[in-house]
Design a protein around this motif. Structure first.
Motif, PDB file in Angstrom:
ATOM      1  N   ALA A  35       0.834  -1.208   0.000  1.00  0.00           N
ATOM      2  CA  ALA A  35       0.000   0.000   0.000  1.00  0.00           C
ATOM      3  C   ALA A  35       0.869   1.259   0.000  1.00  0.00           C
ATOM      4  N   ARG A  75      -6.801  -8.620   3.761  1.00  0.00           N
ATOM      5  CA  ARG A  75      -7.577  -7.380   3.763  1.00  0.00           C
ATOM      6  C   ARG A  75      -7.852  -6.978   2.323  1.00  0.00           C
ATOM      7  N   THR A  76      -8.931  -6.265   2.116  1.00  0.00           N
ATOM      8  CA  THR A  76      -9.229  -5.785   0.761  1.00  0.00           C
ATOM      9  C   THR A  76      -8.531  -4.463   0.478  1.00  0.00           C
ATOM     10  N   ALA A  77      -8.215  -3.729   1.536  1.00  0.00           N
ATOM     11  CA  ALA A  77      -7.538  -2.436   1.389  1.00  0.00           C
ATOM     12  C   ALA A  77      -6.739  -2.149   2.649  1.00  0.00           C
ATOM     13  N   PRO A  82      -6.612  -0.071  -2.290  1.00  0.00           N
ATOM     14  CA  PRO A  82      -7.081  -1.432  -2.574  1.00  0.00           C
ATOM     15  C   PRO A  82      -5.901  -2.384  -2.755  1.00  0.00           C
TER      16      PRO A  82
END
Length: 100
Positions: A35, A75-77, A82
């Motif tokens: 991320a 986790r999705t984000a 994302p």
């Protein structure tokens, strides 16, 4: 009342999350490093983005990757960024290229 989860995290906030995750949960730290690479790339800071790509790849190197279950993100984000459904070296290199 506003939903604070909708506000994307800053890179400083995510770096603090990464530091907390690293000793306790290397997989979560790899997701957060991914991320951070995305956020820095979106901000145009290619050098720092590549640093986080390398960090993500180092963390992923220690995990098995023979099955989809082993490489599925939890986790999705992270911090509003994302995550891919599967996280492994091939995905990271396909999205960021060679970080070296």
């Amino acid at each position: 009342m506003s939903d604070q989860r909708a506000r994307p995290a800053s890179t400083a906030e995510l770096e603090a999350v990464f530091r907390r995750e690293l000793p306790a949960d290397r997989w979560a730290a790899a997701e957060t490093a991914y991320a951070l690479a995305v956020l820095h790339r979106e901000q145009g800071d290619w050098t720092v983005s590549r640093t986080w790509v390398r960090q993500c790849l180092r963390l992923l190197d220690g995990f098995p990757d023979e099955t989809e279950e082993q490489i599925a993100t939890r986790r999705t984000a992270v911090g509003g960024v994302p995550l891919p459904g599967l996280l492994h070296e091939g995905v990271v290199r396909a999205r960021f290229g060679d970080p070296d």
